[in-house]
Design a protein around this motif. Structure first.
Motif, PDB file in Angstrom:
ATOM      1  N   HIS B  35    -142.854 125.180 -45.257  1.00 46.56           N
ATOM      2  CA  HIS B  35    -143.117 124.845 -46.661  1.00 46.56           C
ATOM      3  C   HIS B  35    -143.533 126.082 -47.451  1.00 46.56           C
ATOM      4  O   HIS B  35    -143.067 126.300 -48.579  1.00 46.56           O
ATOM      5  CB  HIS B  35    -144.225 123.791 -46.764  1.00 46.56           C
ATOM      6  N   THR B  71    -135.518 116.114 -44.488  1.00 47.97           N
ATOM      7  CA  THR B  71    -134.643 116.212 -45.665  1.00 47.97           C
ATOM      8  C   THR B  71    -135.170 117.171 -46.727  1.00 47.97           C
ATOM      9  O   THR B  71    -134.403 117.632 -47.561  1.00 47.97           O
ATOM     10  CB  THR B  71    -134.436 114.841 -46.338  1.00 47.97           C
ATOM     11  N   LEU B  72    -136.465 117.461 -46.729  1.00 50.38           N
ATOM     12  CA  LEU B  72    -136.978 118.290 -47.821  1.00 50.38           C
ATOM     13  C   LEU B  72    -136.789 119.788 -47.608  1.00 50.38           C
ATOM     14  O   LEU B  72    -137.091 120.587 -48.492  1.00 50.38           O
ATOM     15  CB  LEU B  72    -138.454 117.974 -48.089  1.00 50.38           C
ATOM     16  N   PHE B  73    -136.327 120.171 -46.439  1.00 49.45           N
ATOM     17  CA  PHE B  73    -136.016 121.595 -46.263  1.00 49.45           C
ATOM     18  C   PHE B  73    -134.588 121.850 -46.729  1.00 49.45           C
ATOM     19  O   PHE B  73    -133.640 121.266 -46.210  1.00 49.45           O
ATOM     20  CB  PHE B  73    -136.221 122.031 -44.810  1.00 49.45           C
ATOM     21  N   GLU B 126    -135.245 108.278 -51.425  1.00 48.63           N
ATOM     22  CA  GLU B 126    -135.645 106.962 -50.932  1.00 48.63           C
ATOM     23  C   GLU B 126    -137.107 106.756 -51.322  1.00 48.63           C
ATOM     24  O   GLU B 126    -137.837 107.732 -51.559  1.00 48.63           O
ATOM     25  CB  GLU B 126    -135.456 106.863 -49.421  1.00 48.63           C
ATOM     26  N   LEU B 128    -140.461 106.460 -53.034  1.00 46.40           N
ATOM     27  CA  LEU B 128    -141.456 107.532 -53.153  1.00 46.40           C
ATOM     28  C   LEU B 128    -142.864 106.980 -53.388  1.00 46.40           C
ATOM     29  O   LEU B 128    -143.715 107.661 -53.953  1.00 46.40           O
ATOM     30  CB  LEU B 128    -141.047 108.487 -54.285  1.00 46.40           C
ATOM     31  N   SER B 130    -143.990 104.723 -55.363  1.00 53.96           N
ATOM     32  CA  SER B 130    -144.308 104.491 -56.769  1.00 53.96           C
ATOM     33  C   SER B 130    -143.675 103.214 -57.270  1.00 53.96           C
ATOM     34  O   SER B 130    -143.368 103.101 -58.454  1.00 53.96           O
ATOM     35  CB  SER B 130    -143.725 105.626 -57.616  1.00 53.96           C
ATOM     36  N   GLN B 138    -138.888 112.164 -59.397  1.00 47.41           N
ATOM     37  CA  GLN B 138    -139.720 113.329 -59.121  1.00 47.41           C
ATOM     38  C   GLN B 138    -139.005 114.555 -59.670  1.00 47.41           C
ATOM     39  O   GLN B 138    -137.812 114.739 -59.443  1.00 47.41           O
ATOM     40  CB  GLN B 138    -139.927 113.477 -57.610  1.00 47.41           C
ATOM     41  N   ASP B 140    -139.477 118.554 -59.452  1.00 42.16           N
ATOM     42  CA  ASP B 140    -140.223 119.569 -58.705  1.00 42.16           C
ATOM     43  C   ASP B 140    -141.425 118.902 -58.026  1.00 42.16           C
ATOM     44  O   ASP B 140    -141.216 118.035 -57.212  1.00 42.16           O
ATOM     45  CB  ASP B 140    -140.598 120.747 -59.612  1.00 42.16           C
ATOM     46  N   LYS B 141    -142.670 119.254 -58.394  1.00 35.81           N
ATOM     47  CA  LYS B 141    -143.798 118.645 -57.678  1.00 35.81           C
ATOM     48  C   LYS B 141    -144.488 117.537 -58.478  1.00 35.81           C
ATOM     49  O   LYS B 141    -145.607 117.145 -58.183  1.00 35.81           O
ATOM     50  CB  LYS B 141    -144.804 119.733 -57.307  1.00 35.81           C
ATOM     51  N   TYR B 143    -144.472 113.670 -60.441  1.00 37.73           N
ATOM     52  CA  TYR B 143    -143.877 112.338 -60.560  1.00 37.73           C
ATOM     53  C   TYR B 143    -143.792 111.946 -62.036  1.00 37.73           C
ATOM     54  O   TYR B 143    -144.710 112.200 -62.801  1.00 37.73           O
ATOM     55  CB  TYR B 143    -144.753 111.299 -59.852  1.00 37.73           C
ATOM     56  N   GLU B 145    -143.170 108.410 -64.042  1.00 36.90           N
ATOM     57  CA  GLU B 145    -143.120 106.986 -63.708  1.00 36.90           C
ATOM     58  C   GLU B 145    -142.888 106.119 -64.948  1.00 36.90           C
ATOM     59  O   GLU B 145    -142.923 106.622 -66.061  1.00 36.90           O
ATOM     60  CB  GLU B 145    -144.438 106.607 -63.012  1.00 36.90           C
TER      61      GLU B 145
END
Ligand SMILES: Cc1cc2nc3c(=O)[nH]c(=O)nc-3n(C[C@H](O)[C@H](O)[C@H](O)COP(=O)(O)O)c2cc1C
Ligand code: FES
Lengths: 461, 161
Positions: B35, B71-73, B126, B128, B130, B138, B140-141, B143, B145
């Protein structure tokens, strides 16, 4: 029965409610952990915890005190607490609110839980996407450390406790506890064969307790009120399903939300009292009681328990929507309580499209380790897409049940059941709708998951 | 072993030292370290894999196995901003399909693609966590809503600027 409580959510909506001053002012700030660590023995902590009848909030509903009692001191190996904040079960949105709005309850819960199970380190495994939640937890840990609550001598005791935040990297399967342990160790998040169970050989080969984040966040409240008193707040105390918990409602309701209530509320109350009713005042097509892995329920289903000895007998003849949401009561109506967040679908929602949406999720998230799950989830998704496209035969529709039952019981972890059980639910309860596609009476391009908010538009439809 | 040409900034090196102190093994720092590297570089390159393997004394194949599992890499460069629209049922019940269609139209790309100017990568996600504030996405970092067409438009306009 709705009984509003405000223990886990006391700091929600308060100015800087996530910071230590708010926690001290509103929640007895760490007094409970202080009392437990300085006046109780480990054994007494576990015995007390059992009285709470707290059923694990992560979905399986295992009694928390009993799980703690599996931890035996090892002559050479340390013990660990792993807190599961991977919150990824579709429809579940509760743990995130605790991390963002009441993170100190988690840190204080870690102190008490570590002491009870004999661990000196707690890892809180948070899914990576929850950046605000991670930051709030880290800030809370730093505040607690600065005050000497977390560290070498919490409250002047000789029981060191460290709490760390560990992040995942996007994989639903890492919510499964043994997969989480592999992920924590820096490996691919593939589930492990059990036994050994985590209490015997968990993280780094050492005795480990894995608890859901809400389970741990409830610990200070439990010990502050007294675990027996905590349990008795629940209408299902006699079924050993105690206390208060977070309930969620989402989907086609007017007021989706997370709220704290005593255990005992029904699905109907969740929809109409907590959720404010269905959008456009439509009827309910179906609900998913506690996350996508829990089989769907329809309002016309009733409880059949004529035998007085059957624990479900008190609700005999009633709609399943009038049964209190509990671990054993939901099992009693053929589904599961899961994570206690209810997803509501209004009349007009296409159940076949909903079914396919979920099977796409499982196909995407299967870790691929076990063939029945990897192949079965792909097959379910593919066939449903074919059905929606009007290109599937009746035989292919019939095959879906076989595919689902071939996954059941044939996988290393419960992801398989989590895929197969909801699939079987849809297949049993929406057979005519599925057949309508096969016969060409319905077309995929007309299928909708959204409904109109406007009651007047509904009349015009 | 040849040294990897990749290196972390001083601040991130400090963070790494702290992270290594959390665990009884070096391997456990694998995901947090990846990360840190991706935060700096935007994606996980071969150099990064070699760097992590060397530093944590792991076989390169182990690190690669980890990178491909999660999946986030990002295994290839991505846009300056990343947008994930949640597509799972509770969000879909509240209109995530429309949100995704709006994003695709305004950005002129399909989910899974990056805009030609390299500014935005659009993807589906998928659930999140929320679902009570659906539909959501989302960026970047952060949310976003309770999305409406208006909100989505504003967010994307900002990213395109
Ligand atoms: C596929 C799968 C995903 C899971 N995801 C989660 C999750 O996101 N959060 C969670 O707390 N438990 C999850 N669980 C349940 C955990 O394996 C475990 O039972 C739970 O964390 C134990 O905590 P509890 O006893 O406090 O509920 C999942 C289980 C399976 C099979
Ligand atoms: S389904 Fe979108 S956040 Fe849960």
């Amino acid at each position: 029965m709705i009984k509003y409580t405000n223990y886990l959510t006391t700091t929600y909506g308060q100015p800087e409610g996530w910071k230590l001053p708010a926690y001290e002012k509103l929640c007895h700030g760490y007094d409970t952990a202080r009392k437990v660590l300085t006046t109780m023995t480990r054994e007494a902590v576990v015995d007390e915890a059992k009285k709470a009848n707290l059923r694990g909030r992560g979905g399986a509903g295992f009694p928390m005190g009993v799980k703690w009692s599996f931890m035996r001191p090892h002559p050479t190996k340390p013990a660990y607490l792993v807190v599961n904040a991977d919150e990824g079960e579709p429809g579940t949105h509760k743990d995130r609110t605790i991390m963002e709005k009441n993170p100190h309850s988690v840190v204080e819960g870690c102190l008490i839980a570590c002491y009870g199970i004999g661990a000196h380190v707690a890892y809180i495994y948070v899914r990576d996407e929850l950046h605000l939640a991670k930051r709030r937890l880290e800030e809370a840990i730093a505040e607690a450390r600065a005050r000497g609550f977390v560290g070498k001598t919490p409250f002047g005791s000789s029981y060191p406790v460290e709490v760390y935040v560990h992040t995942g990297a996007g994989a639903y399967i890492c919510g499964e506890e043994t997969s989480m342990l592999n992920s924590l160790e820096g490996k691919r998040g593939e589930p492990r064969l059990k036994p050994p169970f985590p209490a015997q050989a968990g993280s780094f080969g050492c005795p480990t307790t894995v608890n859901n984040l809400e389970t741990i966040a409830a610990v200070p409240t439990m010990f502050n009120l007294g675990c027996d008193a905590f349990s008795k707040m629940s209408a299902l105390h006699d079924m050993k399903d105690g206390g208060v918990r977070l309930f969620g409602v989402n989907g086609h309701v007017k007021k989706p939300q997370i709220i704290e209530l005593a255990v005992g509320v029904t699905i109907r109350e969740m929809i109409y009292d907590i959720g404010g009713g269905v959008l456009g005042d439509k009827d309910v097509l179906a609900v998913i009681p506690g996350g996508s892995s829990t089989p769907i329920l329809r309002p016309q289903e009733t409880v059949h328990a004529p035998d007085e000895k059957n624990p479900m007998h008190p609700w005999h003849g009633k709609s399943v929507f009038d049964v209190p949401l509990g671990v054993d009561t939901m099992r009693g109506v053929g589904t599961m309580l899961g994570t206690c967040c209810v997803t509501v679908m209004a009349e007009g929602t296409d159940p076949v499209l909903a079914f396919q949406n979920l099977m796409q999720f499982y196909k995407h998230e299967s870790c691929g380790q076990c063939t029945p799950c990897r192949e079965g989830s792909g097959w379910l998704d593919r066939t449903l897409k074919k059905i929606l496209a009007g290109k599937a035969s009746m035989k292919e529709l019939d095959d879906l049940s076989d595919i689902a039952s071939n996954i059941m019981g044939n996988t290393i972890c419960a992801f398989g059941e989590g895929t197969a059980m909801p699939a079987m639910g849809f297949l049993q309860k929406f057979r005519p709708e599925l057949e309508a596609y096969v016969r060409g009476e319905k077309k995929g391009k007309d299928a909708r998951l959204t409904v109109s908010f406007e009651a007047s538009e509904q009349a015009a439809e | 072993m040849a040294s990897s040409p990749f290196s972390l900034t001083q601040e991130r090196e400090q963070k790494l030292t702290e992270i290594l102190g959390h665990y009884p093994t070096k391997m456990a720092a694998c995901i947090p370290m990846l990360h840190l590297c991706q935060d700096q570089n935007g994606w996980v390159s071969e150099e990064i894999i070699a760097f992590v393997a060397e530093r944590l004394e792991l076989p390169t194949a182990h690190v690669k196995g980890v990178v491909t599992f999660y999946t986030l890499f990002n295994q290839a460069p991505v846009g300056k901003h990343q947008v994930w629209v949640c597509r799972t049922l509770p969000c879909a019940l509240r209109g995530s399909g429309d949100v995704l269609a709006q994003c695709e139209k305004k950005l002129g790309i399909h989910a899974g693609e990056t805009t030609a100017d390299g500014k935005v990568t659009l993807r589906t996600a998928e659930c999140l966590a929320s679902c009570g504030t659906a539909p959501m996405m989302q960026v970047d970092k952060e949310y976003h809503e309770d999305l409406t067409a208006e909100k989505v438009d504003q967010i994307l306009t900002r990213l395109q600027a």
